[in-house]
Design a protein around this motif. Structure first.
Motif, PDB file in Angstrom:
ATOM      1  N   MET A 211      49.251  52.231  20.645  1.00 35.58           N
ATOM      2  CA  MET A 211      49.258  51.506  19.378  1.00 35.58           C
ATOM      3  C   MET A 211      47.938  50.779  19.143  1.00 35.58           C
ATOM      4  O   MET A 211      47.368  50.830  18.041  1.00 35.58           O
ATOM      5  CB  MET A 211      50.411  50.499  19.351  1.00 35.58           C
ATOM      6  N   LEU A 212      47.418  50.106  20.162  1.00 35.45           N
ATOM      7  CA  LEU A 212      46.173  49.356  20.009  1.00 35.45           C
ATOM      8  C   LEU A 212      44.978  50.292  19.828  1.00 35.45           C
ATOM      9  O   LEU A 212      44.062  49.996  19.057  1.00 35.45           O
ATOM     10  CB  LEU A 212      45.980  48.436  21.207  1.00 35.45           C
ATOM     11  N   GLY A 213      45.007  51.426  20.534  1.00 39.64           N
ATOM     12  CA  GLY A 213      43.956  52.410  20.310  1.00 39.64           C
ATOM     13  C   GLY A 213      44.012  52.990  18.912  1.00 39.64           C
ATOM     14  O   GLY A 213      42.977  53.205  18.270  1.00 39.64           O
ATOM     15  N   ALA A 214      45.212  53.229  18.422  1.00 38.65           N
ATOM     16  CA  ALA A 214      45.374  53.739  17.058  1.00 38.65           C
ATOM     17  C   ALA A 214      44.900  52.723  16.031  1.00 38.65           C
ATOM     18  O   ALA A 214      44.305  53.074  15.005  1.00 38.65           O
ATOM     19  CB  ALA A 214      46.835  54.101  16.804  1.00 38.65           C
ATOM     20  N   ALA A 215      45.142  51.422  16.300  1.00 42.23           N
ATOM     21  CA  ALA A 215      44.686  50.373  15.390  1.00 42.23           C
ATOM     22  C   ALA A 215      43.166  50.349  15.316  1.00 42.23           C
ATOM     23  O   ALA A 215      42.586  50.162  14.238  1.00 42.23           O
ATOM     24  CB  ALA A 215      45.217  49.016  15.849  1.00 42.23           C
ATOM     25  N   THR A 286      52.215  53.126  15.567  1.00 47.08           N
ATOM     26  CA  THR A 286      51.230  54.030  16.165  1.00 47.08           C
ATOM     27  C   THR A 286      51.059  55.283  15.315  1.00 47.08           C
ATOM     28  O   THR A 286      49.934  55.703  14.996  1.00 47.08           O
ATOM     29  CB  THR A 286      51.648  54.435  17.591  1.00 47.08           C
ATOM     30  N   VAL A 287      52.169  55.883  14.922  1.00 50.17           N
ATOM     31  CA  VAL A 287      52.120  57.091  14.089  1.00 50.17           C
ATOM     32  C   VAL A 287      51.489  56.787  12.740  1.00 50.17           C
ATOM     33  O   VAL A 287      50.635  57.533  12.245  1.00 50.17           O
ATOM     34  CB  VAL A 287      53.541  57.674  13.901  1.00 50.17           C
ATOM     35  N   LEU A 288      51.875  55.662  12.126  1.00 51.05           N
ATOM     36  CA  LEU A 288      51.332  55.297  10.817  1.00 51.05           C
ATOM     37  C   LEU A 288      49.827  55.052  10.879  1.00 51.05           C
ATOM     38  O   LEU A 288      49.069  55.462   9.987  1.00 51.05           O
ATOM     39  CB  LEU A 288      52.048  54.062  10.287  1.00 51.05           C
ATOM     40  N   LEU A 289      49.376  54.390  11.933  1.00 52.53           N
ATOM     41  CA  LEU A 289      47.953  54.107  12.080  1.00 52.53           C
ATOM     42  C   LEU A 289      47.144  55.380  12.325  1.00 52.53           C
ATOM     43  O   LEU A 289      46.038  55.537  11.791  1.00 52.53           O
ATOM     44  CB  LEU A 289      47.736  53.116  13.223  1.00 52.53           C
ATOM     45  N   LEU A 290      47.687  56.289  13.110  1.00 46.81           N
ATOM     46  CA  LEU A 290      46.981  57.551  13.357  1.00 46.81           C
ATOM     47  C   LEU A 290      46.936  58.411  12.101  1.00 46.81           C
ATOM     48  O   LEU A 290      45.938  59.098  11.843  1.00 46.81           O
ATOM     49  CB  LEU A 290      47.640  58.304  14.512  1.00 46.81           C
ATOM     50  N   ARG A 291      47.988  58.368  11.318  1.00 46.46           N
ATOM     51  CA  ARG A 291      47.968  59.082  10.031  1.00 46.46           C
ATOM     52  C   ARG A 291      46.911  58.492   9.109  1.00 46.46           C
ATOM     53  O   ARG A 291      46.194  59.221   8.408  1.00 46.46           O
ATOM     54  CB  ARG A 291      49.346  59.023   9.379  1.00 46.46           C
ATOM     55  N   ARG A 292      46.798  57.185   9.109  1.00 41.55           N
ATOM     56  CA  ARG A 292      45.773  56.531   8.301  1.00 41.55           C
ATOM     57  C   ARG A 292      44.369  56.923   8.782  1.00 41.55           C
ATOM     58  O   ARG A 292      43.477  57.187   7.970  1.00 41.55           O
ATOM     59  CB  ARG A 292      45.943  55.014   8.374  1.00 41.55           C
ATOM     60  N   ALA A 293      44.186  56.939  10.094  1.00 41.99           N
ATOM     61  CA  ALA A 293      42.875  57.310  10.644  1.00 41.99           C
ATOM     62  C   ALA A 293      42.505  58.740  10.258  1.00 41.99           C
ATOM     63  O   ALA A 293      41.361  59.024   9.886  1.00 41.99           O
ATOM     64  CB  ALA A 293      42.888  57.159  12.163  1.00 41.99           C
ATOM     65  N   ARG A 294      43.473  59.649  10.316  1.00 42.77           N
ATOM     66  CA  ARG A 294      43.214  61.039   9.922  1.00 42.77           C
ATOM     67  C   ARG A 294      42.915  61.138   8.438  1.00 42.77           C
ATOM     68  O   ARG A 294      41.992  61.848   8.021  1.00 42.77           O
ATOM     69  CB  ARG A 294      44.411  61.920  10.289  1.00 42.77           C
ATOM     70  N   ARG A 295      43.679  60.418   7.635  1.00 40.65           N
ATOM     71  CA  ARG A 295      43.477  60.451   6.187  1.00 40.65           C
ATOM     72  C   ARG A 295      42.086  59.952   5.799  1.00 40.65           C
ATOM     73  O   ARG A 295      41.455  60.486   4.884  1.00 40.65           O
ATOM     74  CB  ARG A 295      44.537  59.570   5.522  1.00 40.65           C
ATOM     75  N   ASP A 296      41.618  58.920   6.505  1.00 43.00           N
ATOM     76  CA  ASP A 296      40.324  58.324   6.191  1.00 43.00           C
ATOM     77  C   ASP A 296      39.156  59.003   6.900  1.00 43.00           C
ATOM     78  O   ASP A 296      38.027  58.530   6.827  1.00 43.00           O
ATOM     79  CB  ASP A 296      40.339  56.835   6.552  1.00 43.00           C
ATOM     80  N   GLY A 297      39.428  60.100   7.597  1.00 44.40           N
ATOM     81  CA  GLY A 297      38.361  60.832   8.275  1.00 44.40           C
ATOM     82  C   GLY A 297      37.800  60.122   9.482  1.00 44.40           C
ATOM     83  O   GLY A 297      36.620  60.284   9.819  1.00 44.40           O
ATOM     84  N   ARG A 298      38.634  59.350  10.182  1.00 47.47           N
ATOM     85  CA  ARG A 298      38.159  58.588  11.329  1.00 47.47           C
ATOM     86  C   ARG A 298      38.619  59.145  12.674  1.00 47.47           C
ATOM     87  O   ARG A 298      38.486  58.481  13.701  1.00 47.47           O
ATOM     88  CB  ARG A 298      38.587  57.127  11.168  1.00 47.47           C
ATOM     89  N   ILE A 299      39.171  60.336  12.663  1.00 51.52           N
ATOM     90  CA  ILE A 299      39.482  61.033  13.913  1.00 51.52           C
ATOM     91  C   ILE A 299      38.276  61.899  14.255  1.00 51.52           C
ATOM     92  O   ILE A 299      37.942  62.829  13.529  1.00 51.52           O
ATOM     93  CB  ILE A 299      40.740  61.916  13.781  1.00 51.52           C
TER      94      ILE A 299
END
Length: 310
Positions: A211-215, A286-299
Motif C-alpha cells: 500500500m505504501l509503495g503504491a501511494a 492498494t489496488v486503487l492507488l496502482l490503478r491511479r498510477a497506471r492511469r497517470d503514466g507513473r508505472i
C-alpha cells in the motif's frame, strides 16, 4: 529517463525522473562514483539504517514522557527529511521533487486521516467477530508520546523504504520490481521486533508494504505514504492501544486494548497487522492507488541496458 505519454511531453514525467537543473537526469549530474544506482542505494541505506537505530534508542530512553516524546519525535522527523534532501542533493545533484513543499501539508493530512480510517475499519471488523475488547483507559500522556514516536517512525521508514529503496531499485527494475522488493524488505525489517513472526512479517509486507509503495508510485512524493504510515500506527498504538507490528513495549495510548481469538482474525502477538482483516482492508486502497498510477503514466518499465555501439 523521461516518461512520455502519447503526445511525448516531458511535463507529465514522474517528478523524480524529470530532468534536473541543466537538463540532466538525476544520476547524470551526480559525482561519477555515485552515478550507478546500486552505489547510491548502498550509501543511503547505510546512512538511514543508522538514523533509524538512533531514533529507536532515543525512544527507549524517553520511556513514554509525553512532552519530550512529542517534541523530540517531531524534531527527529524534520531532521530525517532535511537529511534526506541533503543526501540526495549531494549524491544526485537534483531538486528533491519527492519532498516538494507544494501541497505537502494537505497530502500528509489526507494520508493521516486515511490511515486512521483504515485501521478503525480493521479493528472494527475484528471487534465485530469478538477479537477486540477494551480493558480500560490508558493515559493522555501516552497518547501524546505515541504521536511523537509515530511521527519519527513514519518519516524514517518512508524515507528509508520508499525514498531510498523503492526509488533507486525502480531505476533498475521498474515499478513492479521496486514494489515487490520494498514490500518484502519492509516485512523482513519487522522480524526484529519482540513478538515478530514470519507470518506477521509476510502480512505487513502484503498490506502496508504494498500500500505504501503504491501511494508513492501514484503521487511520486513521500507525503502521502508518510501520512498513511503515521495515521495507521498512531490509531493502532495511540488510540486503540494494541501491539504495533509485534512491538508491545510502546506507550499504551488512550485505550488499553485486548485481542483474543484466532490468529487469523486478531494477528496474535504481532497485533492486528498480522490479521487477514488488515490484508483485505489495505488491499482496497492498494489496488486503487496502482490503478491511479497506471492511469497517470507513473508505472515505469524495467530499464533496458544499452546495446553495444549505441
Amino acid at each position: 529517463m523521461r516518461e512520455r505519454d502519447g503526445a511525448g511531453t516531458a511535463e507529465q514525467a514522474p517528478p523524480e525522473y524529470a530532468a534536473g537543473p541543466g537538463g540532466l537526469a538525476p544520476a547524470e549530474g551526480a559525482p561519477r562514483w555515485a552515478r550507478p544506482a546500486w552505489v547510491r542505494l548502498i550509501v543511503m541505506l547505510v546512512l538511514f539504517v543508522l538514523v533509524e537505530g538512533i531514533v529507536s534508542a532515543i525512544n527507549s530512553a524517553l520511556d513514554g514522557n509525553a512532552v519530550a516524546g512529542l517534541l523530540l519525535g517531531l524534531v527527529c522527523a524534520g531532521l530525517v527529511l532535511w537529511g534526506y534532501a541533503k543526501a540526495v542533493g549531494l549524491l544526485e545533484h537534483r531538486q528533491v521533487a519527492e519532498l516538494a513543499r507544494d501541497g505537502a501539508a494537505r497530502s500528509v493530512w489526507r494520508g493521516t486521516l486515511a490511515g486512521l480510517g483504515l485501521f478503525a475499519v480493521t479493528i472494527g471488523v475484528i471487534a465485530m467477530f469478538g477479537g477486540y475488547g477494551i480493558a480500560g483507559w490508558g493515559s493522555f500522556g501516552a497518547f501524546v508520546a505515541c504521536l511523537g514516536l509515530m511521527c519519527a517512525v513514519a518519516a524514517v521508514e518512508e524515507v528509508l523504504l520508499r525514498g531510498v529503496l523503492f526509488r533507486i531499485v525502480e531505476e533498475m527494475t521498474g515499478t513492479w520490481g521496486a514494489l515487490a522488493v520494498s514490500a518484502l524488505v519492509f516485512g523482513v525489517l519487522h522480524l526484529v521486533n519482540a513478538k515478530a513472526t514470519v507470518w506477521g512479517a509476510l502480512a505487513i509486507a502484503m498490506e502496508a508494504g504494498l500500500m505504501l509503495g503504491a501511494a508513492y508510485a501514484a503521487t511520486r512524493t513521500l507525503w502521502l505514504p508518510i501520512g498513511l504510515h503515521l495515521g495507521w500506527n498512531f490509531a493502532e498504538g495511540g488510540i486503540f492501544g494494541v501491539t504495533v507490528s509485534g512491538n508491545g513495549d510502546g506507550p499504551a495510548g488512550l485505550l488499553k486494548g485486548t485481542l483474543s481469538g484466532p490468529v487469523a482474525l486478531t494477528g496474535g502477538g504481532f497485533g492486528p497487522e498480522a490479521s487477514v482483516v488488515a490484508i483485505l482492508v489495505c488491499g482496497v486502497p492498494t489496488v486503487l492507488l496502482l490503478r491511479r498510477a497506471r492511469r497517470d503514466g507513473r508505472i515505469r518499465p524495467r530499464r533496458r541496458r544499452a546495446t553495444a555501439g549505441r
